[in-house]
Design a protein around this motif. Structure first.
Motif, short mmCIF file in Angstrom:
data_model
loop_
_atom_site.label_atom_id
_atom_site.label_comp_id
_atom_site.label_asym_id
_atom_site.label_seq_id
_atom_site.Cartn_x
_atom_site.Cartn_y
_atom_site.Cartn_z
N ASN A 449 28.08 44.67 52.20
CA ASN A 449 29.50 44.74 52.55
C ASN A 449 30.31 43.64 51.86
N ASP A 450 29.68 42.45 51.80
CA ASP A 450 30.34 41.34 51.08
C ASP A 450 30.53 41.70 49.60
N LYS A 451 29.49 42.26 49.01
CA LYS A 451 29.56 42.62 47.59
C LYS A 451 30.60 43.71 47.35
N ASN A 452 30.65 44.69 48.26
CA ASN A 452 31.65 45.76 48.13
C ASN A 452 33.07 45.21 48.22
N ARG A 453 33.27 44.26 49.15
CA ARG A 453 34.59 43.67 49.32
C ARG A 453 35.00 42.88 48.05
N ILE A 454 34.07 42.12 47.51
CA ILE A 454 34.35 41.34 46.29
C ILE A 454 34.60 42.28 45.11
N HIS A 455 33.82 43.35 45.05
CA HIS A 455 33.98 44.31 43.96
C HIS A 455 35.36 44.98 44.02
N ARG A 456 35.81 45.35 45.23
CA ARG A 456 37.14 45.97 45.38
C ARG A 456 38.25 45.00 44.97
N GLN A 457 38.07 43.73 45.38
CA GLN A 457 39.07 42.72 45.03
C GLN A 457 39.13 42.52 43.51
N ASN A 458 37.96 42.48 42.89
CA ASN A 458 37.88 42.33 41.43
C ASN A 458 38.54 43.52 40.72
N LYS A 459 38.27 44.72 41.21
CA LYS A 459 38.84 45.93 40.61
C LYS A 459 40.35 45.96 40.77
N ASP A 460 40.83 45.52 41.94
CA ASP A 460 42.27 45.49 42.18
C ASP A 460 42.97 44.51 41.22
N PHE A 461 42.36 43.33 41.03
CA PHE A 461 42.93 42.36 40.10
C PHE A 461 42.93 42.92 38.68
N SER A 462 41.83 43.55 38.30
CA SER A 462 41.71 44.10 36.95
C SER A 462 42.74 45.19 36.70
N TYR A 463 43.02 46.01 37.71
CA TYR A 463 44.02 47.07 37.57
C TYR A 463 45.41 46.48 37.31
N GLN A 464 45.64 45.27 37.85
CA GLN A 464 46.91 44.59 37.63
C GLN A 464 46.99 43.89 36.26
N GLY A 465 45.93 44.07 35.46
CA GLY A 465 45.92 43.45 34.14
C GLY A 465 45.54 41.99 34.16
N LEU A 466 44.92 41.53 35.26
CA LEU A 466 44.55 40.12 35.38
C LEU A 466 43.12 39.89 34.87
N ARG A 467 42.88 38.70 34.34
CA ARG A 467 41.53 38.32 33.94
C ARG A 467 40.89 37.58 35.10
N VAL A 468 39.73 38.07 35.55
CA VAL A 468 39.12 37.57 36.79
C VAL A 468 37.86 36.78 36.48
N LEU A 469 37.70 35.64 37.15
CA LEU A 469 36.48 34.84 37.07
C LEU A 469 35.90 34.67 38.46
N GLY A 470 34.56 34.71 38.56
CA GLY A 470 33.88 34.42 39.81
C GLY A 470 33.38 32.98 39.80
N ILE A 471 33.28 32.36 40.97
CA ILE A 471 32.83 30.98 41.11
C ILE A 471 31.64 30.93 42.08
N CYS A 472 30.58 30.21 41.67
CA CYS A 472 29.46 29.99 42.59
C CYS A 472 28.90 28.59 42.35
N TRP A 473 28.01 28.15 43.24
CA TRP A 473 27.48 26.78 43.14
C TRP A 473 26.20 26.65 43.93
N LYS A 474 25.59 25.48 43.81
CA LYS A 474 24.47 25.13 44.70
C LYS A 474 24.18 23.64 44.55
N PRO A 475 23.67 23.02 45.61
CA PRO A 475 23.24 21.62 45.49
C PRO A 475 21.92 21.56 44.71
N VAL A 476 21.76 20.50 43.94
CA VAL A 476 20.56 20.35 43.10
C VAL A 476 19.91 19.01 43.42
#
Length: 682
Positions: A449-476
């Motif tokens: 469900n999280d992935k579907n929500r992120i995917h919909r948000q990404n698709k919506d931004f892309s439809y508006q002609g926006l360039r989308v970047l994802g951000i992730c991280w982790k402690p090392v």
């Protein structure tokens, strides 16, 4: 042998020999117009030739004063036109001089800075971030190397280059390195570069006559036919009424000379010169006087998107989550041990990049990839001293971006030796490497469900002609753990290339004035449609036509497409050329605006080509009839308004002048038919 060449490059002797063989690394442009040619060219139009013929006839009839007046008018007209066009040529030379044609090459084992024009095939070109590439070359080695090819292709997003790729291992003259550095072997210079080949498509083309020139030429022909007819009729009628044949012939010739509007060329020239001067005041430089009146007849304006309708500068539009309320006091000190989503977004924007920061230069504070520069400019709203922040979070590792992974990662270490791995990239890639997702300050396993929500948000931004970047991280905890897997998804950011201020109003004004604005771009259809909707070029259910659709169309289909389409995407230079030709086949007076080399052939083909004076290339400016000194699309609308005013004034004067001359001719013609004495004779 190859390793030795990479270490030393060509010798100066080898470079000199190749320079003699291949010639200077210069693009073939229009032949330089000599002042004498510019002056004599002022007397080449049909109306001026008629006036000169009238002057000769006047001398033959003994009317030296009238002949002198006609010749004086013609010479004054020529001088006025020459001065205006000579000034324009000088302005064009100064625009060329604004460029800094220098490049770095390795010769004799030493990196040297030389004039770009002396580059030769085989030279080792040394390119760093911010350099304009001086010739076509094949990459030998490179590090995190991206190139802005928008002047050549129209694509606003920089292209990642790698020496190991068969498709992306070439760099091209005129493009700009935005990040990284490279060593490349020059494969083509001058006319053998991609830019040179495009320039060759336009350099030998002949200039077409403007609508006013065509109408004046037609008027001149009718005047000649009418004058000869009047001369014959008056002489014949006068002879039939018992007049002397020679006297009647002289009277007919005098009448014919009187019918010619001597003041017409000079009034047209003065009106156009006034229009040129008025346009310069609003930052529009007309290279030829005739360009002024052509502007007044425009029916279609075909415009490039990148750098013309938009600013060619990326700007962050949205972040998910929003950062507007975040506090940076603890995060910038490097003392936090737990991080919220906003903290990770902030740190990734600030640290995961290869932008050169110049704190002492407010005009050029950031030098690098436009996407990364946009992220830094965005977080300046929250914290300005980024150089200090980068010292607080010391970079201890990096996994550079490449086109296969579609992401970039850095490992940073705080003052208390905590290590963080920060990654940005394609949202789908970022989701694939993440097995957790942040909610506030906690991380939980990522669900479908999280992935579907992120995917919909990404698709919506892309439809508006926006360039989308994802951000992730982790402690090392140790560097061996710094792999792009088992990451924690933090959020998305979306950015856009903003339309220039005032473009929407200019598009609306064009439509109200009966002018059809058309966008032609090399960018993707979604981006093109979004920008076109924002500025009002695209409305309702109108569709975007791609270059591949155009290339498969017949001429009849092409004519139909241009009748119903206002946005074209993913097009090549040849596609742009065919679009302009299609509009011209319909009889529309067409303008084409642009700044890149890819626009030059279409600019040359259009009835009036409009180039950008600041960011436009020399090739584009050479092909143009009008140069926008402020690179602003809105300026062309102001220029069109000036052109319409001048054109209407010229038409009114022609009507006035012809009505006066026709009145004189009719009076004498009627008198001759009625057998009355010749009027208007002292």
């Amino acid at each position: 042998m190859q390793d030795k060449f990479l270490n030393t490059g060509l010798t100066e002797q080898q470079a000199s020999e190749r320079l003699r063989e291949y010639g200077y690394n210069q693009i073939k442009g229009r032949k330089q117009k000599r002042p004498l040619f510019l002056f004599l060219n002022q007397f080449a139009d049909f109306m001026t030739l008629i006036l000169l013929a009238a002057a000769v006839v006047s001398i033959f009839l003994g009317e030296e004063i009238e002949a002198f007046v006609i010749i004086a008018i013609v010479i004054f007209n020529g001088i006025l036109g020459f001065i205006q066009e000579f000034k324009t040529e000088k302005t064009m030379d100064s625009l060329k001089a604004m460029a800094a044609p220098m490049s770095k090459v390795m010769r004799d084992g030493i990196v040297k800075t030389v004039e770009t024009k002396v580059l030769v095939p085989g030279d080792l070109l040394v390119v760093e971030s911010g350099d304009r590439i001086g010739a076509d070359a094949k990459l030998v080695e490179c590090t995190n190397f991206k190139v802005d090819e928008s002047l050549l292709t129209g694509e606003s997003v920089p292209v990642f280059k790698t020496s190991s790729s068969k498709e992306e291992n070439y760099i091209y003259m005129g493009t700009v390195a935005v990040s990284g550095h490279c060593l490349a072997s020059i494969t083509g210079t001058g006319a053998m570069t991609q830019m040179g080949k495009i320039a060759g498509m336009i350099s030998d083309a002949d200039d077409e006559k403007t609508p006013l020139q065509l109408r004046l030429a037609k008027l001149g022909k009718w005047l000649v036919i009418g004058c000869l007819g009047i001369c014959a009729v008056v002489a014949l009628i006068g002879t039939l009424h018992g007049g002397d044949v020679f006297d009647m012939l002289l009277a007919g010739i005098s009448l014919a000379v009187a019918a010619i509007p001597e003041g017409l060329p000079v009034v047209v020239t003065v009106a156009l010169a006034i229009g040129v001067n008025r346009m310069v005041k609003v930052n529009a430089l007309a290279r030829k006087l005739s360009a002024v009146e052509t502007l007044g007849n425009i029916r279609v304006i075909c415009s490039d998107k990148t750098g013309t309708i938009t600013e060619n500068k990326m700007t962050v539009k949205f972040t998910v989550p929003e950062l507007v309320k975040m506090k940076t006091d603890k995060i910038v000190q490097g003392v936090k041990t737990e991080y919220a989503q906003e903290d990770i977004m902030f740190l990734t924007f600030a640290l995961c990049h290869n932008v050169h920061i110049n704190p002492s230069d407010p005009e050029s504070r950031y030098n690098g990839d436009p996407t990364e520069v946009a992220l830094l400019e965005y977080i300046e709203k929250f914290y300005f001293d980024l150089s200090r922040l980068m010292k607080t979070y010391k970079r201890v590792g990096e996994i550079s971006f490449d086109s296969d992974r579609k992401c970039m990662s850095v490992i940073v270490e705080t003052k208390d030796h905590h290590k963080l791995m920060l990654t940005k990239g394609n949202p789908e890639v970022i989701m694939a490497m993440s097995d957790q997702i942040m909610e506030g300050k906690t991380a939980k396993p990522i669900t479908q469900n999280d992935k579907n929500r992120i995917h919909r948000q990404n698709k919506d931004f892309s439809y508006q002609g926006l360039r989308v970047l994802g951000i992730c991280w982790k402690p090392v905890t140790k560097m061996s753990d710094a792999t792009e897997s088992h990451m924690i998804f933090a959020g998305l950011e979306a950015m856009e290339d903003l339309p220039r201020a005032g473009v929407e109003e200019s598009v609306s004004l064009c439509k109200r004035a009966g002018i059809t604005p058309v966008m032609i771009t090399g960018d993707q259809p979604g981006t093109a449609a979004a920008v076109a909707r924002k500025v009002g070029i695209l409305s309702g259910d109108e569709k975007v036509v791609t270059g591949s659709q155009l290339r498969n169309a017949t001429q009849k289909q092409m004519d139909y497409i241009t009748q119903t389409t206002h946005v074209y995407a993913s097009v090549s230079p040849s596609d742009k050329l065919e679009i302009v030709k299609a509009y011209k086949r319909k009889g529309y007076i067409t303008a084409m605006t642009g700044d890149g080399v890819n626009d030059a052939p279409a600019l040359k083909e259009a009835d009036i080509g409009v180039a950008m004076g600041i960011n436009g290339t020399d090739v584009t400016r050479e092909a143009a009839d009008l140069v926008l000194l402020d690179d602003n699309f809105n300026t062309i609308v102001v220029a069109v308004r000036e052109g319409r005013i001048i054109y209407q004034n010229i038409r009114r004067f022609i009507r006035y002048l012809l009505s006066c001359n026709i009145g004189e001719v009719l009076t004498m013609f009627v008198a001759a038919i009625a057998g009355l004495p010749m009027p208007l004779i002292p």
